[in-house]
Design an enzyme around this catalytic site. Structure first.
Site, mmCIF file in Angstrom:
data_model
loop_
_atom_site.group_PDB
_atom_site.id
_atom_site.type_symbol
_atom_site.label_atom_id
_atom_site.label_comp_id
_atom_site.label_asym_id
_atom_site.label_seq_id
_atom_site.Cartn_x
_atom_site.Cartn_y
_atom_site.Cartn_z
ATOM 1 N N ASP A 254 42.933 30.942 37.506
ATOM 2 C CA ASP A 254 43.757 31.403 38.621
ATOM 3 C C ASP A 254 44.939 30.447 38.760
ATOM 4 O O ASP A 254 44.822 29.255 38.453
ATOM 5 C CB ASP A 254 42.957 31.434 39.922
ATOM 6 C CG ASP A 254 43.594 32.327 40.973
ATOM 7 O OD1 ASP A 254 43.117 33.469 41.140
ATOM 8 O OD2 ASP A 254 44.567 31.890 41.617
ATOM 9 N N SER A 255 46.061 30.972 39.228
ATOM 10 C CA SER A 255 47.264 30.147 39.349
ATOM 11 C C SER A 255 47.277 29.308 40.621
ATOM 12 O O SER A 255 48.128 28.434 40.778
ATOM 13 C CB SER A 255 48.519 31.034 39.314
ATOM 14 O OG SER A 255 48.505 31.965 40.384
ATOM 15 N N ALA A 284 47.163 33.598 34.653
ATOM 16 C CA ALA A 284 46.080 34.285 33.952
ATOM 17 C C ALA A 284 46.585 35.068 32.744
ATOM 18 O O ALA A 284 45.922 35.108 31.699
ATOM 19 C CB ALA A 284 45.349 35.217 34.919
ATOM 20 N N CYS A 342 43.443 47.334 42.387
ATOM 21 C CA CYS A 342 43.292 47.477 43.837
ATOM 22 C C CYS A 342 44.564 48.053 44.457
ATOM 23 O O CYS A 342 44.737 48.003 45.675
ATOM 24 C CB CYS A 342 42.943 46.141 44.489
ATOM 25 S SG CYS A 342 44.205 44.861 44.281
#
Length: 398
Positions: A254-255, A284, A342
């Site tokens: 994750d960043s 990512a 999403c």
């Protein structure tokens, strides 16, 4: 009360209980409503249709009641009680169970459009997505106290990043109610027996992504004996389930440095050896591009929403195609990919087509083993199919 009168023939969606009134359907507004006011909606023949929060925008009214133009004094308590009853029926709000975090209110899915409330082991975190819900937040907090009683520790409002109408609103996050002596901004929660730290003040959304509960459990089912890559891992939900399921090793990417720090804390909280897990604070997509082929035989690809409005749809679909093509090309033979979208404006068919195009681009043989979606506490109102936003595919790649 302000009356919103619809054009002739534009009342049919409300008669079918759709909870939105679009501005283009309005013939006349009798009165001068402020954003967030309760207004009555009437057909062109003068018959009452619904009442709800007024707002400036393409969605002019979000419906709260199809029965009465005036909300009763106990409206919020009744609606919160109904929402909790659904979670009890789903087996989530069970004090004796192994899960103590869930979504209590899911907007239109609970007939409260514009309102999100997540429950974390006694703490309710609220996000208002409309001016009306933001203006009602203290009444909502009072209702939560009445419904939960001694089980409730705090109610926190985190609407500063979600309430879209900032004019005249004091958009400062903070506690609406706290039990005496409660001082925490972080809570340990249990989900299917796995433990997670949730920080609602500094974390994304309300602090945790509760909508992936079922899909995390499915990752745990398939993880045994596999090397796992969790892209866009946030605080490591999928990673913890993979480790609990017997993964050989899990890499989380994750960043966000804050997210990665929380991943490490969650790994320790659940008692896993640090040798089983590696965290990478980096982009990512860049990480995936540089992964050697066959290193991982289970990947989770769960990016943030690539399209938050319909105008970004085409770019989002291209982004999903590129990302999934990279994952499919790198996963080991016989490997699994859990891939998600999403983005509400990307429907299931469009997402599946983007993944199909990605697979075709790689030339590998790919099977769909399962179609994935959101859990029961993120219920979809049958009259509002737009509420079905989370979609995913479980792929087997030869």
């Amino acid at each position: 009360m302000t009356k919103v009168i619809l054009k002739k023939g534009r009342e049919e969606s409300l008669r079918r209980f759709h909870p939105w009134v679009f501005s283009g359907a309005i013939a006349q507004i009798v009165g001068s409503p402020n954003e967030g006011d309760i207004v009555g909606v009437y057909a062109s023949d003068g018959s009452f249709l619904a009442s709800g929060h007024y707002q400036i925008g393409s969605i002019a009214v979000r419906v709260l009641s199809f029965d009465s133009p005036v909300l009763t004094p106990d409206f919020w308590e009744i609606m919160i009680s109904r929402a909790l009853a659904v979670r009890i029926a789903c087996g989530l709000a069970n004090p004796e169970g192994d899960t103590d975090c869930y979504r209590l209110v899911h907007g239109e899915g609970d007939n409260l459009p514009g309102l999100i409330i997540d429950y974390y082991n006694g703490v309710c975190v609220m996000q208002a997505h409309s001016a009306g819900m933001f203006r009602s937040r203290k009444n909502i907090a009072d209702a939560l106290v009445k419904v939960y009683g001694d089980r409730l520790k705090a109610v926190y409002d985190k609407s500063s990043g979600t309430a879209p109408f900032k004019a005249g609103l004091d958009l400062v996050d903070g506690y609406l109610w706290k039990k005496e002596g409660f001082t925490d901004d972080e809570q340990t929660v249990s989900e299917n027996g796995n433990r997670f730290l949730v920080n609602w003040t500094e974390g994304q959304k309300t602090g945790f992504f509760l909508d992936q509960r079922m899909n995390r459990a499915l990752v745990g089912k398939y993880a045994k004996g596999r090397n796992v890559l969790n892209l866009f891992c946030y605080t490591g939900g999928f990673s913890i389930y993979a480790l609990a399921g017997g993964a050989l090793h899990v890499d989380s990417v994750d960043s966000s440095r804050k997210a990665m720090d929380m991943v490490e804390r969650n790994v320790a909280l659940n008692g896993f050896s640090p040798e089983l897990h590696s965290g990478y604070c980096t982009d990512a997509i860049d990480f995936l591009k540089n992964v050697e082929e066959d290193r991982y035989d289970l990947m989770i690809v769960d990016p943030p929403a690539f399209a938050k409005h319909r105008g970004a749809l085409n770019n989002a679909l291209r982004a999903y195609q590129r990302l999934n093509a990279a994952a499919i090309s790198k996963v080991a033979a016989g490997g699994l990919i859990f891939t998600f979208s999403c983005s509400q404006v990307v429907d299931k068919e469009a997402f599946a087509l983007a993944v199909f195009s990605a697979a075709a681009q790689t030339g590998r043989s790919v099977r769909i083993l399962d179609r994935l979606n959101q859990p029961a506490d993120h219920a979809v109102n049958i009259y509002h199919p737009e509420g079905e936003y989370l979609k995913g595919l479980l792929l087997y790649v030869e």
